[in-house]
Motif scaffolding. Structure first.
Motif, PDB file in Angstrom:
ATOM      1  N   SER A 403     -11.084  15.802  50.903  1.00  0.00           N
ATOM      2  CA  SER A 403     -10.764  17.089  50.272  1.00  0.00           C
ATOM      3  C   SER A 403      -9.317  17.055  49.831  1.00  0.00           C
ATOM      4  O   SER A 403      -8.522  16.241  50.303  1.00  0.00           O
ATOM      5  N   GLY A 404      -9.014  17.967  48.928  1.00  0.00           N
ATOM      6  CA  GLY A 404      -7.655  17.997  48.424  1.00  0.00           C
ATOM      7  C   GLY A 404      -6.627  18.393  49.462  1.00  0.00           C
ATOM      8  O   GLY A 404      -5.474  17.974  49.429  1.00  0.00           O
ATOM      9  N   SER A 405      -7.033  19.201  50.444  1.00  0.00           N
ATOM     10  CA  SER A 405      -6.075  19.683  51.442  1.00  0.00           C
ATOM     11  C   SER A 405      -5.782  18.634  52.506  1.00  0.00           C
ATOM     12  O   SER A 405      -4.690  18.606  53.062  1.00  0.00           O
ATOM     13  N   THR A 406      -6.771  17.771  52.805  1.00  0.00           N
ATOM     14  CA  THR A 406      -6.577  16.777  53.865  1.00  0.00           C
ATOM     15  C   THR A 406      -6.443  15.371  53.307  1.00  0.00           C
ATOM     16  O   THR A 406      -6.581  14.409  54.042  1.00  0.00           O
ATOM     17  N   CYS A 407      -6.188  15.244  52.017  1.00  0.00           N
ATOM     18  CA  CYS A 407      -6.153  13.927  51.393  1.00  0.00           C
ATOM     19  C   CYS A 407      -4.767  13.327  51.532  1.00  0.00           C
ATOM     20  O   CYS A 407      -3.763  13.954  51.195  1.00  0.00           O
ATOM     21  N   ALA A 408      -4.736  12.100  52.046  1.00  0.00           N
ATOM     22  CA  ALA A 408      -3.469  11.376  52.187  1.00  0.00           C
ATOM     23  C   ALA A 408      -3.359  10.276  51.143  1.00  0.00           C
ATOM     24  O   ALA A 408      -2.522   9.393  51.270  1.00  0.00           O
ATOM     25  N   MET A 409      -4.230  10.320  50.110  1.00  0.00           N
ATOM     26  CA  MET A 409      -4.209   9.266  49.108  1.00  0.00           C
ATOM     27  C   MET A 409      -3.004   9.383  48.197  1.00  0.00           C
ATOM     28  O   MET A 409      -2.447   8.372  47.745  1.00  0.00           O
ATOM     29  N   SER A 410      -2.585  10.610  47.880  1.00  0.00           N
ATOM     30  CA  SER A 410      -1.522  10.809  46.913  1.00  0.00           C
ATOM     31  C   SER A 410      -0.244  10.142  47.390  1.00  0.00           C
ATOM     32  O   SER A 410       0.193  10.343  48.524  1.00  0.00           O
ATOM     33  N   GLY A 411       0.323   9.327  46.527  1.00  0.00           N
ATOM     34  CA  GLY A 411       1.524   8.594  46.877  1.00  0.00           C
ATOM     35  C   GLY A 411       1.251   7.284  47.581  1.00  0.00           C
ATOM     36  O   GLY A 411       2.185   6.635  48.052  1.00  0.00           O
ATOM     37  N   THR A 412      -0.016   6.860  47.660  1.00  0.00           N
ATOM     38  CA  THR A 412      -0.378   5.623  48.342  1.00  0.00           C
ATOM     39  C   THR A 412      -0.034   4.427  47.461  1.00  0.00           C
ATOM     40  O   THR A 412      -0.301   4.427  46.267  1.00  0.00           O
ATOM     41  N   ALA A 413       0.550   3.408  48.075  1.00  0.00           N
ATOM     42  CA  ALA A 413       0.841   2.161  47.389  1.00  0.00           C
ATOM     43  C   ALA A 413      -0.271   1.172  47.698  1.00  0.00           C
ATOM     44  O   ALA A 413      -0.641   0.966  48.860  1.00  0.00           O
ATOM     45  N   LEU A 414      -0.834   0.574  46.658  1.00  0.00           N
ATOM     46  CA  LEU A 414      -1.917  -0.383  46.824  1.00  0.00           C
ATOM     47  C   LEU A 414      -1.335  -1.768  47.079  1.00  0.00           C
ATOM     48  O   LEU A 414      -0.804  -2.421  46.170  1.00  0.00           O
ATOM     49  N   ASN A 415      -1.412  -2.210  48.324  1.00  0.00           N
ATOM     50  CA  ASN A 415      -0.980  -3.550  48.674  1.00  0.00           C
ATOM     51  C   ASN A 415      -2.072  -4.228  49.499  1.00  0.00           C
ATOM     52  O   ASN A 415      -3.002  -3.585  49.978  1.00  0.00           O
ATOM     53  N   ILE A 416      -1.962  -5.512  49.681  1.00  0.00           N
ATOM     54  CA  ILE A 416      -2.988  -6.286  50.376  1.00  0.00           C
ATOM     55  C   ILE A 416      -2.653  -6.331  51.854  1.00  0.00           C
ATOM     56  O   ILE A 416      -1.541  -6.734  52.230  1.00  0.00           O
ATOM     57  N   PRO A 417      -3.586  -5.913  52.721  1.00  0.00           N
ATOM     58  CA  PRO A 417      -3.309  -5.940  54.156  1.00  0.00           C
ATOM     59  C   PRO A 417      -3.215  -7.379  54.671  1.00  0.00           C
ATOM     60  O   PRO A 417      -3.683  -8.331  54.043  1.00  0.00           O
ATOM     61  N   THR A 418      -2.627  -7.525  55.831  1.00  0.00           N
ATOM     62  CA  THR A 418      -2.475  -8.837  56.457  1.00  0.00           C
ATOM     63  C   THR A 418      -3.818  -9.301  57.014  1.00  0.00           C
ATOM     64  O   THR A 418      -4.479  -8.582  57.762  1.00  0.00           O
ATOM     65  N   LEU A 419      -4.237 -10.524  56.641  1.00  0.00           N
ATOM     66  CA  LEU A 419      -5.511 -11.086  57.083  1.00  0.00           C
ATOM     67  C   LEU A 419      -5.275 -12.141  58.151  1.00  0.00           C
ATOM     68  O   LEU A 419      -4.157 -12.643  58.334  1.00  0.00           O
ATOM     69  N   ASP A 420      -6.366 -12.485  58.839  1.00  0.00           N
ATOM     70  CA  ASP A 420      -6.303 -13.502  59.884  1.00  0.00           C
ATOM     71  C   ASP A 420      -5.936 -14.847  59.259  1.00  0.00           C
ATOM     72  O   ASP A 420      -6.579 -15.316  58.312  1.00  0.00           O
ATOM     73  N   THR A 421      -4.921 -15.479  59.795  1.00  0.00           N
ATOM     74  CA  THR A 421      -4.445 -16.746  59.243  1.00  0.00           C
ATOM     75  C   THR A 421      -5.379 -17.908  59.547  1.00  0.00           C
ATOM     76  O   THR A 421      -5.224 -18.989  58.973  1.00  0.00           O
ATOM     77  N   THR A 422      -6.359 -17.729  60.445  1.00  0.00           N
ATOM     78  CA  THR A 422      -7.281 -18.817  60.775  1.00  0.00           C
ATOM     79  C   THR A 422      -8.423 -18.950  59.780  1.00  0.00           C
ATOM     80  O   THR A 422      -9.218 -19.885  59.900  1.00  0.00           O
ATOM     81  N   LEU A 423      -8.534 -18.047  58.818  1.00  0.00           N
ATOM     82  CA  LEU A 423      -9.584 -18.171  57.806  1.00  0.00           C
ATOM     83  C   LEU A 423      -9.380 -19.459  57.014  1.00  0.00           C
ATOM     84  O   LEU A 423      -8.260 -19.751  56.564  1.00  0.00           O
ATOM     85  N   PRO A 424     -10.440 -20.254  56.818  1.00  0.00           N
ATOM     86  CA  PRO A 424     -10.262 -21.555  56.167  1.00  0.00           C
ATOM     87  C   PRO A 424     -10.141 -21.493  54.650  1.00  0.00           C
ATOM     88  O   PRO A 424      -9.936 -22.520  54.010  1.00  0.00           O
ATOM     89  N   VAL A 425     -10.280 -20.323  54.049  1.00  0.00           N
ATOM     90  CA  VAL A 425     -10.297 -20.203  52.601  1.00  0.00           C
ATOM     91  C   VAL A 425      -9.275 -19.147  52.190  1.00  0.00           C
ATOM     92  O   VAL A 425      -9.124 -18.123  52.869  1.00  0.00           O
TER      93      VAL A 425
END
Length: 857
Positions: A403-425
């Protein structure tokens, strides 16, 4: 009494028989050429239903009817549900004794007989020393136990006819590992389709196989990955006949290990020779085993298994065997653990891009063709023989705004989260899915700089590009951040997915910065709105969504193009594709940003101009119709040009002013030059008590006391009599420049008489007549006043009384100089000191001419 009671019973039985006879079923059958159609009663069925052929007295009814002629025949059943009693068999004979090559066996059309259990049979025959070869289409056949039913209710049975009698090779279902079966001499393939089941044709090929001593030869291609496949010897229920040979050829995928296991068998009682179990491995190694030996295990490569029955004792049970072949992958897998419990909305997908590779992937010990780790879960992954370059890792992050009142999207920066370094690909794609509430708009912009939309004329070659799409899958465009970008903001009225695709980077997880900034705005009317600030160095390209393909139907797009001051925008439509619309139209509209005037617009049936020039910021709006054919796609570009009209106006004004000044200067110069032009004949004049000078001299040797700058053609009365006016009025000498316009002026004062005695000049005025000038040629060294910009010299009256040295005796000696008497003028000669000879003009002259003077002797 008894007769009357039996009559109703007899009548009832007659009516019941008539009712039964009325419950009949009639069909028409037309056999194909070379096809035999047979209706036969099932076993253990009631005898009150028969199949009849013919009509009237010639009609025959029985429990079986065979039709061989390719003509339409009416078949009657004296029961309402004949499919419960009879089975329909359709038989074809294929004789390859004289030769045949890859005959396609097809199924006749039996959609009209769906109420019967149908049996399709093909009788096959070749030379006695050769084999009939049957090739089944992929994915092949799977052998099952006798009397077992197939899941799709299509059951195949293969028989072979030998001198010892018919032998059932086996019962098969579709979707298995058996790709080919070869039987000796004669055979029959039958397909049983259950009642009420639509026929699903699966054609196979028939050809002549090689010469062999085996009764049956089966080719099986074992599947990739882990599998377990069962096989049965012929006549599995009753056992194999004496001295029969059976051979299985197994194809095993590389990097796979196969193991043979005998599940269940019945050993024969041999009177001659012994039962032979022989394995031939891929390297031609031959292994001989018995029923009780351990069979080959964990072997790589193709192999064959041959069973040769002994000459068993008569009356004993024949040999039967049930065995399986298990296949597992060889080698050691790579193990890793993925934990997504601490990252909201993040899921991972791992795909094998080469389906022909021997990569085996498992998630939580289960083999998967593609691995999907759901959001908020933890999974153990296994990779066996999986080259990194053949795997693709993608990530998806769901960002929801309830909803517009509870939305925390506004002002969000789209970046890539940290992934597990053990992934082989490495991470090769990452997608953000934005879900917003109704009546809100997603605004996309860069944290710093602007975006550029990739088009063929100027593609994105940066490290990472962004593919923006709507939630329904419709593509908006591909964007990137480059130095000369112009898109400040993109507004989208829908849920949005944004996919980061690497161009030159190998691992997206190494990019730690923000790719985009997301804000929420109010709802817009268009589907997409771009805010553009074109650069003055290079053109800015504007492409409709889903370029170069067309926009989706009934969608709109708007560009807000900001044009800087002192610039004009040249809008050029470089590539336009128009559809055929009905009933609405497409529209291309241009409107100034701060104006509501008439809009230039074009439809799909009009020609869009090649170029349109705008002097200020403007809207460019395009809307699509519901196309009947074609697509609506437009590529345009905006080029800024420096606006030079103000500078040209200023330059022209300055040049014009300079020209005017130059013309004035030339005219004044010409006038001055003409006035200073020396006379042909110079003369001097006698100036009493004055200075002699040459008229041609450039210097006029007069002072203000003796020049004529204080001589006036007329004198305003306030200047003369201002001191006699009202005392409240200011004095004439206190006018503060009101009368004199700021210049020094003289006051007229009455003549008080001569101050000294000067001899009176007695020359006559006639001596200075203008005629003398004519006698001398009429030459004058002074210009006519009408030919100059200078005011003319004051004209003096022709009569002598107009001179300042003249005084009328009738005037009273007072300040007003009023007349004391009337009559003729009585002149008084005042003096010769201040007087000058005044030339007399012709009576018809309107101007005053300068007198000609002679040099005094």
């Amino acid at each position: 009494m008894m007769g009357s009671s039996l009559a109703p019973v007899i009548i009832g039985l007659i009516l019941l028989q008539i009712h039964k006879n009325s419950e009949c079923h009639t069909i028409e059958v037309t056999p194909d050429p070379g096809t035999i159609v047979t209706f036969s009663k099932k076993a253990a069925q009631a005898a009150d239903c028969s199949v009849c052929n013919g009509e009237g007295p010639s009609q025959t009814c029985s429990s079986e009817l065979t039709l061989t002629e390719p003509q339409t025949t009416t078949v009657n059943f004296n029961c309402s549900q004949p499919g419960d009693v009879f089975t329909l068999e359709i038989n074809q004979e294929i004789d390859c004794s004289l030769g045949c090559d890859n005959i396609d066996v097809t199924h006749p059309d039996t959609t009209r007989f769906i109420e019967f259990t149908r049996m399709f049979t093909w009788d096959l025959k070749v030379q006695s020393t050769k084999m009939v070869q049957l090739d089944f289409p992929a994915p092949g056949m799977r052998q099952i136990k006798p009397l077992e039913l197939c899941p799709n209710k299509h059951t195949y049975t293969l028989l072979t006819y030998q001198r010892s009698g018919p032998t059932t090779i086996g019962t098969f279902c579709r979707n298995g590992t058996i790709s080919r079966i070869k039987v000796l001499y004669k055979g029959r393939v039958s397909l049983e389709v259950a009642k009420g089941t639509d026929l699903n044709p699966s054609d196979f090929k028939v050809s002549i196989g090689p010469e062999t001593k085996a009764l049956v030869e089966v080719d099986a291609k074992l599947p990739r990955g882990q599998s377990l496949t069962y096989f049965f010897t012929p006549n599995y229920a009753i056992g194999l006949f004496s001295d029969e040979r059976i051979k299985w050829n197994f194809a095993v995928e590389p990097m796979h290990n196969s193991t043979i296991l005998f599940q269940d068998y019945t050993a024969p009682e041999c009177q001659k020779k012994a039962l032979l179990i022989e394995y031939t491995l891929g390297d031609k190694t031959v292994l001989t085993k018995t029923l009780k030996d351990d069979q080959p295990a964990n072997k790589q490569g193709d192999f064959s298994l041959t069973l040769a029955n002994c000459d068993q004792k008569k009356g004993t049970k024949g040999f039967s065997l049930n065995f399986n072949v298990s296949v597992i992958r060889g080698g050691s897998p790579y193990l890793c653990t993925v934990d997504l419990q601490n990252e909201d909305g993040l899921s991972l997908q791992i795909e094998n891009k080469n389906p022909k590779s021997y990569c085996e992937m498992k998630m939580n010990s289960v083999v998967q063709e593609n691995i999907v780790v759901p959001a908020g879960t933890k999974a153990d992954l296994s990779f066996l023989d999986c080259p990194v370059e053949e795997l693709q890792l993608t990530g998806t992050k769901m960002i929801e705004c309830l909803s517009g009142s509870t939305c925390a999207m506004s002002g969000t920066a789209l970046n890539i989260p940290t992934l597990d370094t053990t992934l082989p690909v490495p991470l090769q794609r990452f997608t953000w899915v934005l879900r917003v509430p109704d009546h809100r708009t997603v605004d996309l912009s860069l944290p710093q700089g602007n975006l550029h939309q990739s088009v063929l004329e100027k593609e994105c070659y940066e490290r990472v590009s962004l593919l923006v799409s709507e939630s329904d899958g419709s593509n908006i465009g591909q964007f990137c951040a480059i130095a000369d970008s112009a898109i400040q903001k993109i507004q989208i009225k829908a849920n949005v997915s944004i996919t980061a695709v690497p161009k030159s980077t190998k691992d997206l997880s190494q990019d730690k910065g923000a790719f985009l900034k997301v804000t929420l705005g109010p709802e817009i009317l268009e589907n997409v709105v771009y805010t553009i600030s074109p650069l003055d160095s290079k053109p800015t390209y504007l492409a409709t969504p889903n370029w170069p393909d067309g926009m989706k139907p009934s969608s709109t797009v708007t560009w807000i193009v900001n044009v800087p001051q002192e610039y004009r925008a040249e809008l050029q439509f470089t590539n336009v594709s128009m559809p055929k619309c009905d009933p609405r139209h497409t529209a291309v509209e241009i409107r100034p940003l701060n104006s509501n005037g008439q809009l230039p617009s074009w439809r799909e049936d009009q020609i869009v101009p090649n170029m349109y020039i705008q002097q200020q910021s403007f809207y460019l709006n395009m809307s699509n119709c519901e196309p009947k054919s074609g697509s609506f796609a437009v590529l345009s570009k905006v080029t800024l040009q420096k606006e030079t009209k103000h500078f040209i106006g200023i330059i022209l004004a300055v040049v014009g002013g300079l020209l005017i000044l130059l013309i004035i200067a030339l005219i004044v110069g010409c006038v001055i030059r003409k006035k200073k032009k020396p006379k042909a004949n110079r003369s001097s004049i006698f100036m009493p008590r004055g200075n002699a000078f040459l008229p041609g001299n450039a210097n006029f040797p007069k002072t203000r006391a003796d020049n004529e700058s204080h001589v006036y053609a007329s004198i305003e009365e306030p200047m003369m009599y201002g001191h006699l006016l009202d005392k409240d009025q200011p004095a004439a000498n206190d006018d503060n420049g009101a009368w004199s316009n700021g210049h020094q002026v003289d006051m007229y004062r009455p003549f008080m008489g001569p101050t000294d005695l000067i001899p009176v000049i007695t020359e006559s005025l006639g001596d200075y007549a203008l005629d003398r000038g004519k006698e001398r040629g009429g030459d004058s060294s002074f210009l006519n006043p009408s030919n100059t910009f200078m005011p003319g010299r004051p004209c003096m009256p022709q009569l002598s009384q107009s001179s300042l040295s003249f005084e009328d005796r009738r005037m009273m000696t007072n300040e007003l100089n009023t007349f004391k008497s009337f009559g003729d003028i009585n002149p008084i000669r005042l003096s010769t000191e201040g007087s000058r000879l005044q030339p007399q003009l012709d009576s018809d002259s309107d101007s005053c001419a300068e007198p000609e003077y002679e040099v005094a002797n």
